[in-house]
Design a protein around this motif. Structure first.
Motif, PDB file in Angstrom:
ATOM      1  N   GLU A  85       0.919  -1.243   0.113  1.00  7.37           N
ATOM      2  CA  GLU A  85       0.029   0.072   0.117  1.00  7.37           C
ATOM      3  C   GLU A  85       0.883   1.199  -0.049  1.00  7.37           C
ATOM      4  N   LEU A 124      -1.757   6.970   0.521  1.00  9.27           N
ATOM      5  CA  LEU A 124      -2.818   7.470  -0.180  1.00  9.27           C
ATOM      6  C   LEU A 124      -3.668   8.894   0.562  1.00  9.27           C
ATOM      7  N   ARG A 125      -3.872   9.702  -0.132  1.00  7.32           N
ATOM      8  CA  ARG A 125      -4.372  11.109   0.491  1.00  7.32           C
ATOM      9  C   ARG A 125      -5.589  11.154  -0.191  1.00  7.32           C
ATOM     10  N   ARG A 126      -6.756  11.900   0.479  1.00  6.70           N
ATOM     11  CA  ARG A 126      -8.070  12.278  -0.120  1.00  6.70           C
ATOM     12  C   ARG A 126      -7.590  13.700  -0.581  1.00  6.70           C
ATOM     13  N   TYR A 168      -8.674  10.691  -5.239  1.00  7.75           N
ATOM     14  CA  TYR A 168      -7.786  10.246  -4.089  1.00  7.75           C
ATOM     15  C   TYR A 168      -6.428  10.497  -4.888  1.00  7.75           C
ATOM     16  N   ILE A 174      -1.776  10.069  -5.037  1.00  2.63           N
ATOM     17  CA  ILE A 174      -0.438   9.503  -4.489  1.00  2.63           C
ATOM     18  C   ILE A 174       0.411  10.814  -4.748  1.00  2.63           C
ATOM     19  N   TYR A 200      -3.523  10.057  -9.754  1.00  2.00           N
ATOM     20  CA  TYR A 200      -4.945  10.524  -9.305  1.00  2.00           C
ATOM     21  C   TYR A 200      -6.004   9.471  -9.583  1.00  2.00           C
ATOM     22  N   LEU A 260      -1.391   3.181  -7.056  1.00  2.83           N
ATOM     23  CA  LEU A 260      -2.739   3.797  -6.778  1.00  2.83           C
ATOM     24  C   LEU A 260      -3.826   2.732  -6.626  1.00  2.83           C
ATOM     25  N   SER A 300      -3.687   0.677  -3.556  1.00  5.62           N
ATOM     26  CA  SER A 300      -3.837   1.547  -2.250  1.00  5.62           C
ATOM     27  C   SER A 300      -5.174   1.530  -2.265  1.00  5.62           C
ATOM     28  N   LEU A 301      -6.007   1.886  -3.293  1.00  6.07           N
ATOM     29  CA  LEU A 301      -7.483   2.170  -3.203  1.00  6.07           C
ATOM     30  C   LEU A 301      -8.125   0.696  -2.993  1.00  6.07           C
ATOM     31  N   HIS A 303      -7.853   0.481   0.785  1.00 12.07           N
ATOM     32  CA  HIS A 303      -8.832   1.299   1.334  1.00 12.07           C
ATOM     33  C   HIS A 303     -10.381   1.052   1.262  1.00 12.07           C
TER      34      HIS A 303
END
Length: 282
Positions: free
Chosen positions: A154, A157-159, A196, A198, A203, A234, A237-238, A241
């Protein structure tokens, strides 16, 4: 042509309350290949994000009752038929051609250089209607799908806000996005989409309302970061999540965009595709 429709009038869609227009929208797409649910809030978000011009959009009234609609959007010198449909009881009488001719006339009156629309590839009847009116296929828009998987790693990850994605998309001038994925649509923010990222490298723009799947609108890697595996990072990571959710990509991806990348990420083509069509008005 209107002489064929006694009791029929065409009015600006802006004359209807948004709730009534949303109810007509849903009724006009009853039995459509893709189920469509609409209410005032969802339609308001669509009007804002797609720049739908309700004043120049049209609703057909038969003896005062709404029976069909054609929603027109505009950006610069381009107009687009964002939706056109007829309620079941009024189908088969030529109302679709009447609305299409009206849309073309409005686009000419507004000095648009071209008119766009999308149609399901399987909808041969609608495609013939558009071709008879002079529209020509421009490109195919594909849908994709992927089963859920167990991520092995992972990334951070950021929103983030949709504006950041819109800016990144707009900076890549080599890509010609379809209307609903264009920077202007993303920047206006469909209410149901989340963004979201990285770092400033990759994106994703997703609809996570369904409990069993994610609808992926964008999986975009900035030009300076391509070739380094950020799309996969990405995606992984999603999935971490949102564990256990399958993936769908609506049929909005141009055929020339990213097919090899999506296949490498485990996606397969879905059954639905669309044809983007264009009428030059200049």
């Amino acid at each position: 042509m209107r002489q064929r429709f006694p009791g029929l009038t065409l009015v600006s869609a802006g004359q209807l309350p948004l709730a009534a227009l949303a109810a007509l929208f849903e009724a006009a797409f009853s039995g459509y290949a893709v189920p469509i649910r609409q209410n005032a809030a969802l339609l308001a978000a669509r009007v804002r994000s797609e720049q739908i011009d309700l004043e120049h959009s049209r609703v057909a009234l038969r003896d005062g009752a709404p029976c069909a609609l054609c929603l027109l959007a505009r950006r610069g010198d381009t107009m687009r038929i964002a939706a056109m449909g007829v309620v079941p009881a009024a189908r088969g009488a030529g109302l679709g051609r009447l609305l299409l001719d009206e849309a073309i006339a409005v686009a000419r009156e507004q000095r648009a250089a071209r008119l766009l629309l999308e149609v399901l590839g399987s909808n041969a009847v609608a495609r013939r209607l558009y071709e008879r009116a002079g529209l020509r296929p421009r490109r195919r828009l594909l849908g994709w799908q992927r089963a859920p998987f167990t991520p092995r790693a992972e990334a951070a990850l950021r929103r983030t806000h949709c504006i950041e994605l819109a800016r990144a998309l707009g900076a890549d001038h080599a890509l010609d996005w379809p209307w609903q994925l264009a920077p202007a649509s993303v920047a206006s923010g469909y209410a149901w989409m989340s963004t979201y990222a990285i770092a400033d490298k990759a994106y994703a723009w997703i609809d996570d309302r369904a409990r069993d799947r994610l609808a992926l609108g964008h999986l975009f890697v900035a030009p300076h970061a391509r070739g380094a595996g950020y799309a996969r990072r990405l995606l992984v990571s999603l999935q971490a999540h949102f564990p256990g959710r399958a993936w769908t990509i609506p049929p909005l991806v141009p055929e020339e965009f990213g097919g090899a990348v999506l296949e490498a990420l485990g996606f397969t083509r879905s059954a639905l595709d669309q044809v983007e069509m264009e009428l030059a008005l200049g």
